[in-house]
Design a protein around this motif. Structure first.
Motif, short mmCIF file in Angstrom:
data_model
loop_
_atom_site.label_atom_id
_atom_site.label_comp_id
_atom_site.label_asym_id
_atom_site.label_seq_id
_atom_site.Cartn_x
_atom_site.Cartn_y
_atom_site.Cartn_z
N GLY A 92 0.74 -1.31 0.01
CA GLY A 92 -0.08 0.01 0.05
C GLY A 92 0.92 1.33 -0.23
O GLY A 92 1.91 1.40 0.22
N ASP A 93 0.01 2.42 -0.33
CA ASP A 93 1.01 3.69 -0.27
C ASP A 93 0.82 4.48 0.78
O ASP A 93 0.21 3.67 1.87
CB ASP A 93 0.55 4.70 -1.38
CG ASP A 93 -1.07 5.00 -1.18
OD1 ASP A 93 -1.44 4.55 -0.10
OD2 ASP A 93 -1.66 5.58 -2.31
N GLN A 95 -1.04 6.63 2.09
CA GLN A 95 -2.45 6.90 2.71
C GLN A 95 -3.20 5.60 2.72
O GLN A 95 -4.42 5.75 2.98
CB GLN A 95 -3.07 7.54 1.52
CG GLN A 95 -2.66 9.16 1.51
CD GLN A 95 -1.30 9.16 0.85
OE1 GLN A 95 -0.82 8.44 -0.01
NE2 GLN A 95 -0.36 10.04 1.49
N ARG A 97 -3.83 3.16 0.26
CA ARG A 97 -4.39 2.62 -0.84
C ARG A 97 -3.39 1.33 -1.31
O ARG A 97 -2.27 1.42 -1.37
CB ARG A 97 -4.28 3.83 -1.87
CG ARG A 97 -5.51 5.01 -1.60
CD ARG A 97 -5.50 5.84 -2.75
NE ARG A 97 -4.12 6.58 -3.06
CZ ARG A 97 -3.79 7.68 -2.81
NH1 ARG A 97 -4.70 8.26 -1.69
NH2 ARG A 97 -2.80 7.98 -2.93
N GLN A 103 -6.41 -6.73 -0.90
CA GLN A 103 -6.86 -5.59 -0.06
C GLN A 103 -7.02 -5.95 1.58
O GLN A 103 -6.83 -5.20 2.48
CB GLN A 103 -8.19 -4.94 -0.50
CG GLN A 103 -8.71 -3.79 0.18
CD GLN A 103 -8.04 -2.52 0.38
OE1 GLN A 103 -7.39 -2.25 -0.80
NE2 GLN A 103 -7.70 -1.82 1.28
#
Length: 459
Positions: A92-93, A95, A97, A103
């Motif tokens: 993920g980044d 933030q 995401r 996920q």
């Protein structure tokens, strides 16, 4: 009467106290070995997960201030490849995401300090997983990388380590048990040897036990036994002295009484005293014979024969030397005393065998009756020597034969001034020489034959 409880076994007690701790120590050792061995295995599997996370961190890049994960489908497949477990990753980044992967995994723990690592167990789609989370640098930000793996290899490794730990512990326990058994056996061997030595002892073997062969812990027991042997030596010595004194003291007055009564019968005397003098002489003869029998039995019961000390005795010579003592009573009773002597030699004590012969011949002469034929036979049969004294007298019925070896028992048809000790003396002396005595039918089924079987002397 209640049975006496059996004494506890020293061997069993020692083994129980030595082996009982293994019941606790073996599980503890198994657990310790398991913990010491399973942790490196788990760490190795965790390092494999970090390799996947590092590979993903190398692919991660920043473009235009945004973190990106240029991951081809082939590379993603390679990162997930595993022959045993399911491998899942998520990147993920800053933030939160999703840049690549699943996920659901990213939602487990998306935030980490830059360069940080964390290993933990978690659930993914209802399946237990081992998860490593890494905070990778993506420009000025920190991007979370998570790699999860199912627990197949870990469970297999834990089972293998557990079995190995249990096997090693059990093998160690078996070795310890075997060593304990051997050690206890070796430690108790001197006691067993001392016990066997004591079993072989008799009243003639009362030398002290060699205490240096006993363990120090039981030296006091050996010393007490030696003290007991000392007291027994004194008692046996006193008994021997008594027998010697009694034999000497009784022989002289009884001999005088026999001589005087015989002379009184032979000299002129009033007729009314004749019956009384005959009874007196018969009582003197019986007393002399009884005292001799009792003293002989006492000496025989106190005797012991050691094979290494026993002399080689030629029975033919022994019979020949003693025959002169039997001829006069045979002539007085009108009996035919015969001999059938074949070579026969035994290991033993001459005076005991002489007493055995004397009792056999005396019994036959006393109970066979006037005019009977008494025969002494010797021969060798296999590894034994047979000594027979037979007569053609009235014999002995079955009821009397059953009790013939009892002391002071005389058969209902017995005649003569016997004491009932002749056959018990014969049996005891035969047993002292590792032999036996038996009652058989006389010649042609008439009379009685007493057979003594003794081991043949070694050449």
């Amino acid at each position: 009467m209640a049975a006496e409880p059996r004494a506890a076994s020293l061997r069993r007690t020692l083994l129980v106290w030595l082996l009982a701790p293994l019941v606790v120590l073996v599980p503890l050792a198994t657990a310790l070995l398991y913990l010491l061995a399973v942790q490196p295995a788990m760490d190795s599997l965790d390092r494999a997960l970090t390799d996947t996370a590092v590979a993903l961190a190398q692919i991660l890049e920043e473009r235009g201030g945004q973190a990106q994960l240029p991951l081809s489908a082939q590379t993603a497949h390679a990162l997930r490849a595993d022959l045993v477990d399911e491998v899942v990753f998520a990147v993920g980044d800053a933030q939160g995401r999703l840049l690549g992967g699943e996920q659901a995994l990213l939602m487990v723990d998306p935030r980490l300090a830059r360069g940080g690592w964390r290993f933990f167990d978690g659930q993914l789609r209802g399946q237990a997983m081992r998860i490593v989370a890494h905070g990778a640098a993506c420009g000025a930000q920190t991007c979370p990388i998570l790699v999860a793996e199912s627990l197949g290899k870990r469970d297999a490794a834990a089972r293998a380590v557990g079995l190995a730990a249990a096997g090693v512990s059990l093998l160690l326990a078996l070795c310890l048990a075997l060593l304990a058994r051997v050690a206890v056996g070796r430690g108790l061997r001197p006691l067993q040897q001392a016990s066997q030595e004591l079993e072989r002892r008799s009243l003639q073997q009362l030398d002290p036990l060699p205490l240096r062969q006993l363990p120090r812990e039981v030296g006091f027991l050996g010393a007490a036994i030696n003290e007991l042997f000392g007291r027994l030596r004194q008692a046996v010595g006193a008994q021997r002295s008594f027998l010697d004194d009694a034999s000497h003291q009784l022989r002289t007055p009884l001999a005088v009484l026999l001589s005087e009564s015989a002379q009184a019968l032979a000299q002129p005397h009033p007729p009314e005293l004749h019956a009384r003098l005959q009874r007196l002489h018969a009582a003197a003869e019986r007393s002399a014979h009884l005292s001799h029998q009792l003293l002989t039995l006492a000496r025989a019961e106190g005797a012991v024969l050691q094979r290494r000390d026993a002399a080689r005795i030629d029975l033919v010579q022994l019979v020949t030397e003693a025959a002169a003592d039997w001829v006069r009573p045979a002539l007085a009773a009108g009996q035919d005393l015969g001999f059938d002597l074949q070579p026969a030699a035994v290991q033993g004590e001459a005076w005991l065998l002489r007493e055995l012969l004397a009792n056999l011949v005396h019994n036959a002469q006393q109970h066979a009756g006037r005019g009977a034929q008494v025969t002494v036979r010797t021969r060798t049969e296999g590894g034994h020597v047979l000594l027979d004294v037979e007569d053609d007298g009235p014999g002995m019925d079955a009821a009397d034969q059953a009790r013939a070896w009892d002391r002071f028992h005389r058969g209902r048809s017995a005649s003569g001034p016997g004491t009932g000790l002749g056959l018990p003396i014969v049996q005891h002396i035969a047993q002292l020489h590792a032999g036996d005595a038996a009652l058989l039918a006389g010649p042609a089924g008439r009379g009685l034959c007493v057979r003594v079987r003794l081991p043949r002397a070694d050449h």
